[in-house]
Motif scaffolding. Structure first.
Motif, PDB file in Angstrom:
ATOM      1  N   TRP A 126       0.931  -1.196  -0.137  1.00 34.69           N
ATOM      2  CA  TRP A 126      -0.122   0.013   0.038  1.00 34.69           C
ATOM      3  C   TRP A 126       0.722   1.159  -0.003  1.00 34.69           C
ATOM      4  O   TRP A 126       0.760   2.212  -0.776  1.00 34.69           O
ATOM      5  CB  TRP A 126      -0.912  -0.223   1.232  1.00 34.69           C
ATOM      6  N   LEU A 127       1.802   1.215   0.818  1.00 35.33           N
ATOM      7  CA  LEU A 127       2.843   2.392   1.149  1.00 35.33           C
ATOM      8  C   LEU A 127       3.335   2.639  -0.261  1.00 35.33           C
ATOM      9  O   LEU A 127       3.636   3.745  -0.812  1.00 35.33           O
ATOM     10  CB  LEU A 127       3.847   2.267   2.067  1.00 35.33           C
ATOM     11  N   ALA A 128       3.983   1.724  -0.862  1.00 33.91           N
ATOM     12  CA  ALA A 128       4.698   1.665  -2.067  1.00 33.91           C
ATOM     13  C   ALA A 128       4.015   2.131  -3.199  1.00 33.91           C
ATOM     14  O   ALA A 128       4.385   3.089  -3.994  1.00 33.91           O
ATOM     15  CB  ALA A 128       5.290   0.330  -2.577  1.00 33.91           C
ATOM     16  N   ARG A 129       2.607   1.728  -3.224  1.00 34.28           N
ATOM     17  CA  ARG A 129       1.911   2.435  -4.218  1.00 34.28           C
ATOM     18  C   ARG A 129       1.455   3.938  -4.059  1.00 34.28           C
ATOM     19  O   ARG A 129       1.416   4.550  -4.867  1.00 34.28           O
ATOM     20  CB  ARG A 129       0.477   1.590  -4.422  1.00 34.28           C
ATOM     21  N   ARG A 130       1.360   4.189  -2.636  1.00 33.74           N
ATOM     22  CA  ARG A 130       0.852   5.628  -2.432  1.00 33.74           C
ATOM     23  C   ARG A 130       2.277   6.482  -2.761  1.00 33.74           C
ATOM     24  O   ARG A 130       2.005   7.678  -3.226  1.00 33.74           O
ATOM     25  CB  ARG A 130       0.592   5.760  -0.909  1.00 33.74           C
ATOM     26  N   THR A 131       3.404   5.999  -2.688  1.00 32.91           N
ATOM     27  CA  THR A 131       4.512   7.039  -2.714  1.00 32.91           C
ATOM     28  C   THR A 131       5.157   6.706  -4.092  1.00 32.91           C
ATOM     29  O   THR A 131       6.049   7.634  -4.504  1.00 32.91           O
ATOM     30  CB  THR A 131       5.774   6.666  -1.632  1.00 32.91           C
ATOM     31  N   GLY A 132       5.076   5.595  -4.636  1.00 34.97           N
ATOM     32  CA  GLY A 132       5.862   5.341  -5.844  1.00 34.97           C
ATOM     33  C   GLY A 132       7.148   4.815  -5.689  1.00 34.97           C
ATOM     34  O   GLY A 132       7.948   4.444  -6.745  1.00 34.97           O
ATOM     35  N   ALA A 133       7.561   4.369  -4.445  1.00 36.52           N
ATOM     36  CA  ALA A 133       8.925   4.100  -4.147  1.00 36.52           C
ATOM     37  C   ALA A 133       8.962   2.688  -4.346  1.00 36.52           C
ATOM     38  O   ALA A 133       7.965   1.845  -4.175  1.00 36.52           O
ATOM     39  CB  ALA A 133       9.186   4.146  -2.846  1.00 36.52           C
ATOM     40  N   PRO A 134      10.061   2.038  -4.909  1.00 31.07           N
ATOM     41  CA  PRO A 134      10.126   0.518  -5.245  1.00 31.07           C
ATOM     42  C   PRO A 134      10.220  -0.104  -3.785  1.00 31.07           C
ATOM     43  O   PRO A 134      10.532   0.280  -2.811  1.00 31.07           O
ATOM     44  CB  PRO A 134      11.612   0.573  -5.815  1.00 31.07           C
ATOM     45  N   LEU A 135       9.862  -1.620  -3.945  1.00 37.90           N
ATOM     46  CA  LEU A 135       9.357  -2.088  -2.821  1.00 37.90           C
ATOM     47  C   LEU A 135      10.540  -3.450  -2.664  1.00 37.90           C
ATOM     48  O   LEU A 135      10.762  -4.102  -3.518  1.00 37.90           O
ATOM     49  CB  LEU A 135       7.994  -2.930  -2.658  1.00 37.90           C
ATOM     50  N   GLY A 136      10.937  -3.740  -1.405  1.00 33.89           N
ATOM     51  CA  GLY A 136      11.816  -4.806  -1.081  1.00 33.89           C
ATOM     52  C   GLY A 136      11.060  -5.436   0.082  1.00 33.89           C
ATOM     53  O   GLY A 136      10.382  -5.008   1.107  1.00 33.89           O
ATOM     54  N   PHE A 137      11.609  -6.897   0.314  1.00 32.26           N
ATOM     55  CA  PHE A 137      11.149  -7.517   1.613  1.00 32.26           C
ATOM     56  C   PHE A 137      12.504  -8.064   1.909  1.00 32.26           C
ATOM     57  O   PHE A 137      13.274  -8.866   1.240  1.00 32.26           O
ATOM     58  CB  PHE A 137      10.194  -8.690   1.150  1.00 32.26           C
ATOM     59  N   SER A 138      12.631  -8.308   3.160  1.00 31.21           N
ATOM     60  CA  SER A 138      13.889  -9.051   3.981  1.00 31.21           C
ATOM     61  C   SER A 138      13.231 -10.089   4.951  1.00 31.21           C
ATOM     62  O   SER A 138      12.749  -9.509   5.848  1.00 31.21           O
ATOM     63  CB  SER A 138      14.685  -7.729   4.571  1.00 31.21           C
ATOM     64  N   GLY A 139      13.684 -11.339   4.763  1.00 34.85           N
ATOM     65  CA  GLY A 139      13.222 -12.319   5.669  1.00 34.85           C
ATOM     66  C   GLY A 139      13.792 -13.671   5.032  1.00 34.85           C
ATOM     67  O   GLY A 139      13.428 -13.905   4.031  1.00 34.85           O
ATOM     68  N   GLY A 140      14.513 -14.329   5.757  1.00 39.38           N
ATOM     69  CA  GLY A 140      14.815 -15.589   5.600  1.00 39.38           C
ATOM     70  C   GLY A 140      13.982 -16.845   6.411  1.00 39.38           C
ATOM     71  O   GLY A 140      12.992 -16.719   6.268  1.00 39.38           O
ATOM     72  N   VAL A 141      14.766 -17.688   6.645  1.00 36.08           N
ATOM     73  CA  VAL A 141      14.339 -18.836   7.719  1.00 36.08           C
ATOM     74  C   VAL A 141      14.885 -18.663   9.192  1.00 36.08           C
ATOM     75  O   VAL A 141      15.943 -18.517   9.300  1.00 36.08           O
ATOM     76  CB  VAL A 141      14.685 -20.402   7.219  1.00 36.08           C
ATOM     77  N   GLY A 142      14.057 -18.303  10.129  1.00 30.28           N
ATOM     78  CA  GLY A 142      14.389 -18.225  11.272  1.00 30.28           C
ATOM     79  C   GLY A 142      15.217 -18.983  12.089  1.00 30.28           C
ATOM     80  O   GLY A 142      15.182 -20.394  11.689  1.00 30.28           O
ATOM     81  N   HIS A 143      15.862 -18.749  13.141  1.00 31.33           N
ATOM     82  CA  HIS A 143      16.582 -19.831  13.935  1.00 31.33           C
ATOM     83  C   HIS A 143      15.611 -20.860  14.383  1.00 31.33           C
ATOM     84  O   HIS A 143      14.453 -20.511  14.955  1.00 31.33           O
ATOM     85  CB  HIS A 143      17.362 -18.946  15.272  1.00 31.33           C
ATOM     86  N   GLY A 144      16.092 -22.119  14.309  1.00 31.27           N
ATOM     87  CA  GLY A 144      15.387 -23.118  14.888  1.00 31.27           C
ATOM     88  C   GLY A 144      14.064 -23.489  14.017  1.00 31.27           C
ATOM     89  O   GLY A 144      13.406 -24.345  14.595  1.00 31.27           O
ATOM     90  N   SER A 145      13.755 -22.587  12.962  1.00 27.19           N
ATOM     91  CA  SER A 145      12.688 -23.065  12.239  1.00 27.19           C
ATOM     92  C   SER A 145      12.867 -24.029  10.970  1.00 27.19           C
ATOM     93  O   SER A 145      13.838 -24.648  10.704  1.00 27.19           O
ATOM     94  CB  SER A 145      12.190 -21.839  11.276  1.00 27.19           C
ATOM     95  N   ARG A 146      11.877 -24.943  10.604  1.00 31.23           N
ATOM     96  CA  ARG A 146      11.881 -25.940   9.813  1.00 31.23           C
ATOM     97  C   ARG A 146      12.481 -25.393   8.395  1.00 31.23           C
ATOM     98  O   ARG A 146      12.180 -24.376   7.965  1.00 31.23           O
ATOM     99  CB  ARG A 146      10.415 -26.419   9.423  1.00 31.23           C
ATOM    100  N   PRO A 147      13.254 -26.473   7.828  1.00 25.43           N
ATOM    101  CA  PRO A 147      13.770 -25.744   6.248  1.00 25.43           C
ATOM    102  C   PRO A 147      12.376 -25.522   5.453  1.00 25.43           C
ATOM    103  O   PRO A 147      11.397 -26.076   5.649  1.00 25.43           O
ATOM    104  CB  PRO A 147      14.511 -27.059   5.954  1.00 25.43           C
ATOM    105  N   GLY A 148      12.873 -24.686   4.459  1.00 28.72           N
ATOM    106  CA  GLY A 148      11.820 -24.732   3.418  1.00 28.72           C
ATOM    107  C   GLY A 148      11.779 -22.887   2.771  1.00 28.72           C
ATOM    108  O   GLY A 148      12.917 -22.603   2.936  1.00 28.72           O
TER     109      GLY A 148
END
Length: 273
Positions: free
Chosen positions: A132-154
């Motif tokens: 929503w914020l990227a569309r309102r501002t026109g700024a490009p969008l990114g996401f940061s997140g892997g697989v947390g400590h102790g989480s199942r692989p995938g």
């Protein structure tokens, strides 16, 4: 503390330590010696039992969660519409170069209803606001997140977010960072991606209670990389601050979730995570 665990190669123990420190576990553990002491030191044992029961009750209420939220964390104001409009004008002008970055907050390794991995409620809420914020501002969008400590692989959170953004919101992510396991790594792996594209300002999307820790991590990572990066808070999830009534004092899932989340973020600040 966080740095020490990483140096010792024990960062995988962070979820276990957090689980032991989060209510109601400490109060249930306190109830055990209280019960044992009732055989010999009855008054002390009963006092410990009553305290453990009361603490367990309160730690499951919205009232306690709201009080902690107000007491522990200063109010982080959401981006006002006029501020968003100004940022949109600056994005159109091309200065400063701005990006919207969403931080992951957990995933479901396998969601039965979709027969595929999915994002947790926390993460999906952040992604929706980021889009929503990227569309309102026109700024490009990114996401940061892997697989947390102790989480199942995938698949990583970023991979799942990329698929959901494309399928449900018809939105393309400019950056996807999939290696991070915690907030510090979110920043450490994302800042170089932004620097490579000359990004000078980031609108950081995460929950209000997590914002102080997230901003600190991104500023530290930018400093370590020798990159001038302005980090603007774009918080969501001011949950529980407007709830009223006696129902706030009754135990429930929402109350326990809020209490645990606030305490988790405070422990993360103390530990330098």
């Amino acid at each position: 503390m966080n740095a020490l665990l990483i140096q010792l190669g024990l960062e995988g123990l962070k979820p276990l330590a957090s689980a032991l420190l989060m209510p109601p576990t400490p109060w249930l553990l306190l109830a055990l010696p209280g019960a044992l002491l009732t055989w010999g030191r009855r008054r002390l044992g009963l006092a410990l039992l009553l305290f453990a029961l009361l603490a367990t009750w309160l730690s499951c209420t919205l009232a306690a969660g709201q009080w902690l939220l107000r007491t522990v964390f200063p109010e982080v104001e959401p981006l006002a519409p006029i501020r968003i409009m100004k940022i949109a004008e600056e994005v159109r002008a091309g200065t400063p170069r701005t990006a919207v970055i969403v931080l992951g907050g957990g995933r479901e390794a396998y969601a039965v209803e979709y027969a595929a991995p999915s994002l947790s409620g926390l993460t999906l809420a952040r992604l929706r606001y980021g889009i929503w914020l990227a569309r309102r501002t026109g700024a490009p969008l990114g996401f940061s997140g892997g697989v947390g400590h102790g989480s199942r692989p995938g698949p990583s959170e970023a991979q799942i977010a990329e698929a959901i953004a494309a399928e449900l919101f018809m939105t393309r992510l400019r950056w996807t960072e999939s290696r991070s396991r915690d907030t510090r790594e979110n920043a450490a792996y994302t800042v170089p991606l932004l620097a490579a594209d000359g990004i000078e300002r980031v609108l950081l999307v995460t929950h209000a209670a997590h914002m102080r820790r997230a901003q600190r991590a991104f500023r530290d990572a930018a400093h370590a990389a020798g990159w001038q990066l302005e980090v603007i808070a774009a918080p969501i999830g001011h949950e529980g601050r407007s709830e009223h009534g006696l129902g706030r004092w009754l135990p429930g899932v929402e109350g326990l979730r809020l209490v645990r989340y606030v305490l988790h973020e405070q422990l993360g600040l103390w530990a330098g995570a």
